[in-house]
Design a protein around this motif. Structure first.
Motif, PDB file in Angstrom:
ATOM      1  N   VAL A 307      39.927  28.048  18.996  1.00  0.00           N
ATOM      2  CA  VAL A 307      41.016  28.842  19.547  1.00  0.00           C
ATOM      3  C   VAL A 307      41.356  28.291  20.927  1.00  0.00           C
ATOM      4  N   LEU A 308      42.641  28.046  21.154  1.00  0.00           N
ATOM      5  CA  LEU A 308      43.103  27.635  22.467  1.00  0.00           C
ATOM      6  C   LEU A 308      43.547  28.859  23.256  1.00  0.00           C
ATOM      7  N   VAL A 309      43.007  28.990  24.461  1.00  0.00           N
ATOM      8  CA  VAL A 309      43.432  30.033  25.399  1.00  0.00           C
ATOM      9  C   VAL A 309      43.849  29.324  26.676  1.00  0.00           C
ATOM     10  N   ASP A 310      45.071  29.566  27.109  1.00  0.00           N
ATOM     11  CA  ASP A 310      45.632  28.820  28.230  1.00  0.00           C
ATOM     12  C   ASP A 310      45.557  27.317  27.966  1.00  0.00           C
ATOM     13  N   GLY A 311      45.736  26.956  26.713  1.00  0.00           N
ATOM     14  CA  GLY A 311      45.826  25.545  26.341  1.00  0.00           C
ATOM     15  C   GLY A 311      44.517  24.835  26.127  1.00  0.00           C
ATOM     16  N   ARG A 312      43.381  25.503  26.320  1.00  0.00           N
ATOM     17  CA  ARG A 312      42.091  24.839  26.206  1.00  0.00           C
ATOM     18  C   ARG A 312      41.206  25.544  25.179  1.00  0.00           C
ATOM     19  N   VAL A 313      40.296  24.785  24.596  1.00  0.00           N
ATOM     20  CA  VAL A 313      39.375  25.363  23.627  1.00  0.00           C
ATOM     21  C   VAL A 313      38.501  26.394  24.337  1.00  0.00           C
ATOM     22  N   ALA A 314      38.603  27.646  23.884  1.00  0.00           N
ATOM     23  CA  ALA A 314      37.879  28.744  24.528  1.00  0.00           C
ATOM     24  C   ALA A 314      37.053  29.557  23.545  1.00  0.00           C
ATOM     25  N   ALA A 315      37.180  29.269  22.236  1.00  0.00           N
ATOM     26  CA  ALA A 315      36.454  30.039  21.230  1.00  0.00           C
ATOM     27  C   ALA A 315      36.459  29.263  19.924  1.00  0.00           C
ATOM     28  N   THR A 316      35.600  29.686  19.017  1.00  0.00           N
ATOM     29  CA  THR A 316      35.661  29.216  17.641  1.00  0.00           C
ATOM     30  C   THR A 316      36.070  30.394  16.765  1.00  0.00           C
ATOM     31  N   TRP A 317      36.510  30.098  15.546  1.00  0.00           N
ATOM     32  CA  TRP A 317      36.877  31.171  14.640  1.00  0.00           C
ATOM     33  C   TRP A 317      36.433  30.846  13.222  1.00  0.00           C
ATOM     34  N   SER A 318      36.227  31.885  12.452  1.00  0.00           N
ATOM     35  CA  SER A 318      35.860  31.745  11.047  1.00  0.00           C
ATOM     36  C   SER A 318      36.425  32.943  10.295  1.00  0.00           C
ATOM     37  N   VAL A 319      36.317  32.910   8.985  1.00  0.00           N
ATOM     38  CA  VAL A 319      36.799  34.012   8.157  1.00  0.00           C
ATOM     39  C   VAL A 319      35.653  34.500   7.286  1.00  0.00           C
ATOM     40  N   GLU A 320      35.388  35.781   7.352  1.00  0.00           N
ATOM     41  CA  GLU A 320      34.367  36.404   6.516  1.00  0.00           C
ATOM     42  C   GLU A 320      34.916  37.721   5.984  1.00  0.00           C
ATOM     43  N   ALA A 321      34.900  37.863   4.667  1.00  0.00           N
ATOM     44  CA  ALA A 321      35.326  39.113   4.028  1.00  0.00           C
ATOM     45  C   ALA A 321      36.697  39.553   4.536  1.00  0.00           C
ATOM     46  N   ALA A 322      37.658  38.623   4.514  1.00  0.00           N
ATOM     47  CA  ALA A 322      39.040  38.899   4.908  1.00  0.00           C
ATOM     48  C   ALA A 322      39.179  39.293   6.376  1.00  0.00           C
ATOM     49  N   THR A 323      38.177  38.983   7.168  1.00  0.00           N
ATOM     50  CA  THR A 323      38.225  39.266   8.600  1.00  0.00           C
ATOM     51  C   THR A 323      38.148  37.960   9.378  1.00  0.00           C
ATOM     52  N   VAL A 324      39.071  37.761  10.316  1.00  0.00           N
ATOM     53  CA  VAL A 324      39.003  36.612  11.207  1.00  0.00           C
ATOM     54  C   VAL A 324      38.054  36.973  12.344  1.00  0.00           C
ATOM     55  N   ILE A 325      36.977  36.210  12.472  1.00  0.00           N
ATOM     56  CA  ILE A 325      35.967  36.466  13.490  1.00  0.00           C
ATOM     57  C   ILE A 325      36.082  35.399  14.568  1.00  0.00           C
ATOM     58  N   VAL A 326      36.315  35.826  15.788  1.00  0.00           N
ATOM     59  CA  VAL A 326      36.471  34.928  16.931  1.00  0.00           C
ATOM     60  C   VAL A 326      35.214  35.006  17.787  1.00  0.00           C
ATOM     61  N   THR A 327      34.622  33.855  18.077  1.00  0.00           N
ATOM     62  CA  THR A 327      33.415  33.798  18.903  1.00  0.00           C
ATOM     63  C   THR A 327      33.744  33.058  20.195  1.00  0.00           C
ATOM     64  N   PRO A 328      33.901  33.767  21.300  1.00  0.00           N
ATOM     65  CA  PRO A 328      34.275  33.115  22.559  1.00  0.00           C
ATOM     66  C   PRO A 328      33.188  32.161  23.056  1.00  0.00           C
ATOM     67  N   LEU A 329      33.635  31.114  23.737  1.00  0.00           N
ATOM     68  CA  LEU A 329      32.732  30.173  24.401  1.00  0.00           C
ATOM     69  C   LEU A 329      32.558  30.529  25.875  1.00  0.00           C
ATOM     70  N   ARG A 330      33.376  31.451  26.346  1.00  0.00           N
ATOM     71  CA  ARG A 330      33.305  31.941  27.720  1.00  0.00           C
ATOM     72  C   ARG A 330      33.804  33.372  27.722  1.00  0.00           C
TER      73      ARG A 330
END
Length: 366
Positions: A307-330
């Motif tokens: 995931v880009l936040v303010d143009g930079r990689v700030a999180a990862t994302w995955s899909v589980e059981a029809a839910t988008v799960i975002v895991t921040p790096l900061r």
């Protein structure tokens, strides 16, 4: 010489990659502008285009693949890319030597002593009937003649390097699972690939430099090579240097660019964007610091969706059981968390035809 700092390069990259604002262009034009999309994971190009093209309809890309306007095949860096038919026909011969060398880099011992031209001719003879085959099926058809290497080494060399092939649909269609079936590229497209340029001439190389800079510039020569994997491009750069403008980055590297290409104000706001695995916005550079911190560089080659936040990689994302799960790096600000959640809900709706809008933003690391 003008110095472009990391933020200026970031905004230029976002603009060229259609990530600063959604582009109002046909899907085929978007694929062409991006010089193709990484596609070893068949569904990932759909997310890549959803993040870039306004009102993107995945059925449009599937239709382009069925109508043979776009093709799945090995090209840049010996990875599977989704490219326009015109581009693969124009560019394939220029990549031949690189593809051979990259496969040999993995299987040199197994393929020692094999005449690769002879192997290519035998493989073409097997495929001449037009019947789609998997890599293993093609290799097994030649195993009696070349028993030592094993099907993996033979198949990789044939399919990824020696014989230009297309991976046929339904592989790569929206929400479709299918194995890889290959046919000769010229047979699938009804036209031979363009021949190699005469000795001492490299118009394809010059065209690649221009196209790369349009989609990824400003960039250094090392970035260009990291994107395509080709050697010999310094001569192509030298041939068109008079057309280009130059800058320096904060480390003093020379950056090349097209004079009229967009270089937005570094303070231009950048929206949240979800990128698929192996997106070329990251992999298209040797120095990826314009878009991802060095501490997280490994994510770009590990297949993480980011995931880009303010143009930079700030999180990862995955899909589980029809839910988008975002895991921040900061840690996210409240505004960032809200923007990520909103875009995540839109992505969940896209992936599920609007049936689900669930998204969860996990806790940031301490």
């Amino acid at each position: 010489m003008t110095v472009l700092d990391t933020r200026a390069l970031n905004r230029a990259t976002l603009a060229r990659q259609m990530l600063l604002e959604h582009a109002d262009v046909p899907v085929l034009n978007a694929v062409a502008h991006l010089c193709g999309l990484q596609a070893q994971e068949p569904q990932e190009p759909f997310v890549g285009l959803w993040s870039r093209v306004r009102a993107f309809d995945p059925a449009t890309l599937s239709d382009l693949l069925v109508r043979r306007s776009v093709v799945r095949t090995h090209l840049m860096r010996r990875t599977v890319h989704l490219l326009t038919a015109e581009d693969i026909l124009a560019w394939r011969a220029r990549h031949d030597a690189m593809l051979r060398q990259r496969v040999l880099g993995v299987y040199r011992g197994e393929l020692a002593g094999i005449d690769l031209d002879e192997l290519a001719a035998a493989g073409r003879a097997v495929l001449a009937d037009g019947e789609p085959r998997s890599m293993t099926e093609l290799a097994r058809a030649l195993a009696d003649r070349w028993p030592a290497p094993g099907p993996r080494a033979l198949g990789e060399m044939l399919i990824a390097a020696l014989i230009p092939v297309a991976q046929l649909p339904p592989r790569g269609l929206w929400r479709t699972r299918a194995g890889v079936r290959n046919v000769v590229l010229s047979s699938w497209l009804g036209r031979d690939i363009d021949p190699p340029a005469p000795a001492g001439s490299d118009p394809v190389g010059a065209a690649l430099v221009r196209r790369y800079l349009a989609a990824f510039g400003p960039a250094a020569a090392a970035d260009l090579r990291a994107w395509c994997g080709l050697a010999g491009l310094p001569a192509a750069v030298a041939a068109i240097r008079g057309e280009l403008v130059t800058f320096r980055d904060e480390r003093g590297r020379e950056l090349l660019d097209l004079p009229d290409a967009p270089r937005p104000d570094p303070d231009t706001p950048a929206p949240v964007r979800f990128l698929p695995a192996f997106d070329n916005a990251l992999l298209g550079y040797h120095d990826r610091s314009r878009i991802i911190d060095d501490a997280h560089r490994g994510l770009s080659v590990a297949g993480a969706r980011v995931v880009l936040v303010d143009g930079r990689v700030a999180a990862t994302w995955s899909v589980e059981a029809a839910t988008v799960i975002v895991t921040p790096l900061r840690r996210f600000s409240r505004a960032d968390r809200s923007a990520v959640a909103e875009q995540g809900r839109d992505l969940a709706a896209f992936l599920s035809d609007g049936d689900s809008r669930r998204v969860r933003v996990a806790a940031a690391p301490r």
